[in-house]
Motif scaffolding. Structure first.
Motif, PDB file in Angstrom:
ATOM      1  N   MET A 175      77.812  24.441  50.570  1.00  0.00           N
ATOM      2  CA  MET A 175      76.535  24.670  51.253  1.00  0.00           C
ATOM      3  C   MET A 175      75.386  24.293  50.322  1.00  0.00           C
ATOM      4  SD  MET A 175      75.728  25.768  54.336  1.00  0.00           S
ATOM      5  CE  MET A 175      77.009  26.878  54.907  1.00  0.00           C
ATOM      6  N   ARG A 176      74.394  23.633  50.896  1.00  0.00           N
ATOM      7  CA  ARG A 176      73.243  23.175  50.109  1.00  0.00           C
ATOM      8  C   ARG A 176      71.985  23.913  50.583  1.00  0.00           C
ATOM      9  NH1 ARG A 176      74.292  18.328  47.583  1.00  0.00           N
ATOM     10  NH2 ARG A 176      72.188  17.478  47.801  1.00  0.00           N
ATOM     11  N   TYR A 177      71.361  24.624  49.642  1.00  0.00           N
ATOM     12  CA  TYR A 177      70.177  25.418  49.945  1.00  0.00           C
ATOM     13  C   TYR A 177      68.965  24.846  49.221  1.00  0.00           C
ATOM     14  CZ  TYR A 177      73.650  29.014  51.227  1.00  0.00           C
ATOM     15  OH  TYR A 177      74.709  29.704  51.772  1.00  0.00           O
ATOM     16  N   TYR A 178      67.839  24.767  49.935  1.00  0.00           N
ATOM     17  CA  TYR A 178      66.564  24.410  49.322  1.00  0.00           C
ATOM     18  C   TYR A 178      65.652  25.622  49.512  1.00  0.00           C
ATOM     19  CZ  TYR A 178      62.997  21.105  47.647  1.00  0.00           C
ATOM     20  OH  TYR A 178      62.054  20.446  46.887  1.00  0.00           O
ATOM     21  N   ILE A 179      65.200  26.236  48.411  1.00  0.00           N
ATOM     22  CA  ILE A 179      64.436  27.484  48.469  1.00  0.00           C
ATOM     23  C   ILE A 179      63.054  27.275  47.864  1.00  0.00           C
ATOM     24  CG2 ILE A 179      64.407  29.927  47.826  1.00  0.00           C
ATOM     25  CD1 ILE A 179      67.429  29.819  47.519  1.00  0.00           C
ATOM     26  N   ILE A 180      62.021  27.768  48.554  1.00  0.00           N
ATOM     27  CA  ILE A 180      60.651  27.626  48.051  1.00  0.00           C
ATOM     28  C   ILE A 180      59.991  28.996  47.904  1.00  0.00           C
ATOM     29  CG2 ILE A 180      58.365  26.623  48.424  1.00  0.00           C
ATOM     30  CD1 ILE A 180      59.677  24.484  50.166  1.00  0.00           C
ATOM     31  N   ALA A 181      59.611  29.320  46.666  1.00  0.00           N
ATOM     32  CA  ALA A 181      58.811  30.514  46.370  1.00  0.00           C
ATOM     33  C   ALA A 181      57.623  30.051  45.537  1.00  0.00           C
ATOM     34  CB  ALA A 181      59.640  31.540  45.602  1.00  0.00           C
ATOM     35  N   GLY A 182      56.424  30.554  45.853  1.00  0.00           N
ATOM     36  CA  GLY A 182      55.241  30.029  45.179  1.00  0.00           C
ATOM     37  C   GLY A 182      54.526  31.009  44.270  1.00  0.00           C
ATOM     38  N   GLU A 183      55.141  32.175  44.028  1.00  0.00           N
ATOM     39  CA  GLU A 183      54.490  33.201  43.216  1.00  0.00           C
ATOM     40  C   GLU A 183      55.526  33.923  42.363  1.00  0.00           C
ATOM     41  OE1 GLU A 183      51.135  34.510  46.491  1.00  0.00           O
ATOM     42  OE2 GLU A 183      53.249  34.910  46.838  1.00  0.00           O
ATOM     43  N   ALA A 184      55.040  34.728  41.410  1.00  0.00           N
ATOM     44  CA  ALA A 184      55.941  35.460  40.509  1.00  0.00           C
ATOM     45  C   ALA A 184      56.849  36.413  41.279  1.00  0.00           C
ATOM     46  CB  ALA A 184      55.128  36.221  39.470  1.00  0.00           C
ATOM     47  N   SER A 185      56.305  37.113  42.271  1.00  0.00           N
ATOM     48  CA  SER A 185      57.131  38.047  43.045  1.00  0.00           C
ATOM     49  C   SER A 185      58.207  37.296  43.824  1.00  0.00           C
ATOM     50  CB  SER A 185      56.262  38.869  44.002  1.00  0.00           C
ATOM     51  OG  SER A 185      55.594  38.028  44.918  1.00  0.00           O
ATOM     52  N   GLY A 186      57.854  36.140  44.355  1.00  0.00           N
ATOM     53  CA  GLY A 186      58.827  35.312  45.070  1.00  0.00           C
ATOM     54  C   GLY A 186      59.924  34.822  44.148  1.00  0.00           C
ATOM     55  N   ASP A 187      59.570  34.503  42.906  1.00  0.00           N
ATOM     56  CA  ASP A 187      60.556  34.091  41.913  1.00  0.00           C
ATOM     57  C   ASP A 187      61.549  35.227  41.646  1.00  0.00           C
ATOM     58  OD1 ASP A 187      61.785  32.547  39.841  1.00  0.00           O
ATOM     59  OD2 ASP A 187      60.526  33.540  38.346  1.00  0.00           O
ATOM     60  N   LEU A 188      61.037  36.452  41.524  1.00  0.00           N
ATOM     61  CA  LEU A 188      61.891  37.614  41.285  1.00  0.00           C
ATOM     62  C   LEU A 188      62.855  37.839  42.450  1.00  0.00           C
ATOM     63  CD1 LEU A 188      62.694  40.247  39.837  1.00  0.00           C
ATOM     64  CD2 LEU A 188      60.727  41.341  40.935  1.00  0.00           C
ATOM     65  N   HIS A 189      62.316  37.917  43.657  1.00  0.00           N
ATOM     66  CA  HIS A 189      63.168  38.192  44.816  1.00  0.00           C
ATOM     67  C   HIS A 189      64.059  36.989  45.143  1.00  0.00           C
ATOM     68  CE1 HIS A 189      60.955  41.792  44.982  1.00  0.00           C
ATOM     69  NE2 HIS A 189      59.882  41.319  45.591  1.00  0.00           N
ATOM     70  N   GLY A 190      63.553  35.786  44.884  1.00  0.00           N
ATOM     71  CA  GLY A 190      64.366  34.591  45.080  1.00  0.00           C
ATOM     72  C   GLY A 190      65.546  34.548  44.140  1.00  0.00           C
ATOM     73  N   SER A 191      65.347  34.978  42.904  1.00  0.00           N
ATOM     74  CA  SER A 191      66.439  34.967  41.921  1.00  0.00           C
ATOM     75  C   SER A 191      67.554  35.918  42.343  1.00  0.00           C
ATOM     76  CB  SER A 191      65.921  35.353  40.529  1.00  0.00           C
ATOM     77  OG  SER A 191      65.550  36.712  40.463  1.00  0.00           O
ATOM     78  N   ASN A 192      67.197  37.084  42.865  1.00  0.00           N
ATOM     79  CA  ASN A 192      68.219  38.034  43.318  1.00  0.00           C
ATOM     80  C   ASN A 192      68.940  37.524  44.555  1.00  0.00           C
ATOM     81  OD1 ASN A 192      67.872  39.943  41.263  1.00  0.00           O
ATOM     82  ND2 ASN A 192      66.135  40.872  42.303  1.00  0.00           N
TER      83      ASN A 192
END
Length: 393
Positions: free
Chosen positions: A1-18
């Protein structure tokens, strides 16, 4: 599966990493490409562009950087087409992500949105477009599910709030580190001070009040001076300012002069909250973090008169604190604009520190809040499982 994820802020980076960690658990062979930050990269995604290059806040800053924003949008679309993902996952950051969602839908790409824009507060007209271009919406605030269903006839999925797991993990890590020198009551004043500061400026084991005045200079300059003036009423307390990551020490040094029972910490906000007896907190996500740590708090908001009058007309919510919005009642006191004075802070702090009934009620409300937000497990794991099920089925 190929995922493309976009987060544009520090909080998005945190929740995106989890979220990435949980997706990897379900599919170790998953290929993930992202816009985000160091945390998403460390979790196993290939980082295309760092959120530091994307964070333009405020009308004037957006206009000034319009060329950069348009180039970023163009590059993002080209990169998505080249990567050919099975799905595009967008995390909050609506100004950019909703434009990408509309475009991606036209390309036949499955669009999943994790952490809804706060359209229930303002820019509600965005929902019409969102319904047409988002295939799956995962929300993190319990009232959002009913909002979308009842007002917009749109079935979205509530997965809980990812901050619950973040706070739990940080609490455990901090407690484990501190266990080497004993619990708070056993530590010497010097050990307690060292755990909170990068220097020896904090004084000794007095009860601690955390000051969280925000992250941007403008809001700090509006709120922190009022908080500092309130500290003069409490010479037997230690007030500790949590510095924002992007601000220099010199900026705070000038503000803190003349307040002998005030010190500051950098990069230790959660350690500070874990050791605090009360907190004065600017409106925003920090109010929720403070509640999840179980710290009695006063929510503070103060802006320019023009900004406040505009906000009053545009923002359609009963409360400014996420804690009160989620619980749909006044759990924590909100001091807004002209009500944010040193005298009012003095009164509210006295209540939080010396009124047992108020503290008991807060503890009960905080417990109910945490149960509501952590319903059925951790948000990141639930979101990842939901995404995989949706794509498979």
């Amino acid at each position: 599966m190929r995922y493309y994820i976009i987060a544009g802020e520090a909080s998005g980076d945190l929740h995106g990493s989890n979220l990435i960690k949980e997706l990897k658990k379900l599919n170790q062979a998953a290929t993930i490409r992202c816009w985000g930050g160091d945390l998403m990269q460390a979790a196993g995604a290939e980082l295309v562009k760092h959120y530091r290059e994307l964070a333009f806040m405020g009308f004037l800053e957006v206009v000034k950087n319009l060329g950069t924003i348009l180039r970023n949008l163009k590059f993002c679309k080209e990169d998505i087409l080249q990567f050919r993902p099975d799905t595009l996952i967008l995390i909050d950051y609506p100004g950019f992500n909703l434009r990408i969602a509309e475009w991606a839908k036209k390309q036949g790409i499955t669009v999943i949105y994790y952490i809804s824009p706060q359209v229930w507060a303002w820019k509600e007209n965005r929902v019409k477009k969102m319904k047409t271009c988002i295939d799956k919406m995962l929300v993190i605030l319990p009232f959002e599910k009913d909002y979308y269903r009842n007002k917009w006839n749109w079935e979205v999925e509530y997965v809980g709030h990812p901050l619950v797991e973040v706070v739990e993990e940080r609490q455990s890590a901090i407690v484990n580190r501190q266990s080497a020198v004993g619990n708070r009551s056993e530590r010497t004043p010097s050990e307690q001070s060292e755990s909170l500061t990068n220097s020896d400026q904090a004084s000794s084991g007095k009860p601690i009040v955390a000051l969280l005045p925000g992250s941007r200079k403008q809001e700090i300059l509006k709120k922190l001076p009022v908080m500092l003036e309130a500290s003069k009423y409490f010479p037997d307390l230690q007030f500790v300012v949590a510095k924002a990551p992007g601000q220099e020490d010199a900026f705070y040094d000038g503000l803190l002069q003349g307040y002998p029972n005030v010190s500051a910490v950098s990069g230790k906000t959660y350690t500070l909250l874990l050791q605090s007896d009360a907190a004065l907190v600017t409106s925003g996500t920090a109010t929720l973090e403070t509640a999840l740590f179980g710290v009695p708090e006063v929510v503070c908001y103060k802006g320019s008169n023009v900004s406040y009058q505009i906000a009053k007309r545009l923002v359609k919510v009963k409360y400014i604190s996420l804690v009160n919005l989620i619980m749909d009642k006044l759990v924590v006191k909100e001091l807004i604009q002209h009500d944010l004075t040193p005298e009012n802070l003095r009164h509210e702090l006295n209540e939080l520190l010396h009124n047992p009934g108020r503290r008991q009620q807060l503890a009960a409300d905080y417990k109910a809040l945490k149960q509501l937000l952590g319903e059925g497990g951790h948000a990141s794991a639930k979101a990842a499982a939901s995404i995989v099920r949706f794509l498979q089925g």
